[in-house]
Motif scaffolding. Structure first.
Motif, PDB file in Angstrom:
ATOM      1  N   GLU A   1       0.789  -1.157  -0.040  1.00  0.00           N
ATOM      2  CA  GLU A   1      -0.016  -0.105   0.105  1.00  0.00           C
ATOM      3  C   GLU A   1       0.827   1.186  -0.015  1.00  0.00           C
ATOM      4  N   LEU A   2       0.593   2.202  -0.642  1.00  0.00           N
ATOM      5  CA  LEU A   2       1.441   3.210  -0.874  1.00  0.00           C
ATOM      6  C   LEU A   2       0.642   4.404  -0.370  1.00  0.00           C
ATOM      7  N   LYS A   3       1.350   5.262  -0.003  1.00  0.00           N
ATOM      8  CA  LYS A   3       0.781   6.658   0.836  1.00  0.00           C
ATOM      9  C   LYS A   3       1.530   7.813   0.594  1.00  0.00           C
TER      10      LYS A   3
ATOM     11  N   TYR B   1       2.871  -4.520   3.052  1.00  0.00           N
ATOM     12  CA  TYR B   1       3.818  -3.382   3.496  1.00  0.00           C
ATOM     13  C   TYR B   1       2.886  -1.923   3.131  1.00  0.00           C
ATOM     14  N   CYS B   2       3.325  -1.006   3.970  1.00  0.00           N
ATOM     15  CA  CYS B   2       2.892   0.381   3.701  1.00  0.00           C
ATOM     16  C   CYS B   2       4.008   1.114   3.397  1.00  0.00           C
TER      17      CYS B   2
ATOM     18  N   PHE C   1      12.346  -1.661   1.904  1.00  0.00           N
ATOM     19  CA  PHE C   1      11.470  -2.816   1.263  1.00  0.00           C
ATOM     20  C   PHE C   1      12.326  -3.691   0.330  1.00  0.00           C
ATOM     21  N   VAL C   2      13.100  -3.037  -0.402  1.00  0.00           N
ATOM     22  CA  VAL C   2      13.839  -3.792  -1.618  1.00  0.00           C
ATOM     23  C   VAL C   2      15.122  -4.519  -0.677  1.00  0.00           C
ATOM     24  N   GLN C   3      15.550  -4.016  -0.062  1.00  0.00           N
ATOM     25  CA  GLN C   3      16.557  -4.727   0.866  1.00  0.00           C
ATOM     26  C   GLN C   3      16.189  -5.770   1.704  1.00  0.00           C
ATOM     27  N   GLU C   4      14.819  -5.725   2.123  1.00  0.00           N
ATOM     28  CA  GLU C   4      14.200  -6.856   3.118  1.00  0.00           C
ATOM     29  C   GLU C   4      13.755  -7.859   2.115  1.00  0.00           C
ATOM     30  N   VAL C   5      13.252  -7.613   1.130  1.00  0.00           N
ATOM     31  CA  VAL C   5      12.421  -8.433   0.285  1.00  0.00           C
ATOM     32  C   VAL C   5      12.832  -8.771  -1.028  1.00  0.00           C
TER      33      VAL C   5
END
Length: 91
Positions: free
Chosen positions: A47-49, A74-75, A85-89
Motif C-alpha cells: 500500500e503506497l501513501k 507493507y505500507c 522494502f527492496v533490501q528486506e524483500v
C-alpha cells in the motif's frame, strides 16, 4: 508525491527481477495498490501513501485479511521505505 514513490517502487522491483503490478479488485475496495511478484513464486502486497499518511480503516481490514492468508502487506510512504522494502524483500 505518492505517485513518485509508486514509480520508484516499480522501477526498483523490476531492477531486481520482479514485477510490481497495479492491483485492482472490482467489488472489493481497500485492497493494496501493488502486488509484488518475485522469483520463486513469492508474492507480497504494498500500500503506497503520501508522506505521513496512514491507511484508512478499510485498508487496515484488507491488510489483516491478506495477512491471515499468509501474505505480507507493507505500507510505504517515502523513498527510504522503498529502499528498506527492496533490501528486506528483493535482495
Amino acid at each position: 508525491m505518492e505517485s513518485r514513490i509508486e514509480n520508484k517502487l516499480k522501477l526498483e522491483v523490476e531492477k531486481h527481477g520482479g514485477l510490481a503490478l497495479k492491483f485492482v479488485s472490482p467489488g472489493m475496495a481497500g485492497v493494496p495498490d501493488r502486488m509484488i511478484l518475485m522469483k520463486n513464486g513469492k508474492v507480497v502486497f504494498v500500500e503506497l501513501k503520501a508522506l505521513g499518511k496512514k491507511m484508512r480503516p478499510l485498508q487496515i481490514k484488507r491488510k489483516k485479511q491478506l495477512e491471515a492468508l499468509g501474505f505480507k502487506v507493507y505500507c510505504i510512504d517515502n523513498f527510504k521505505g522503498v529502499k528498506d522494502f527492496v533490501q528486506e524483500v528483493m535482495v
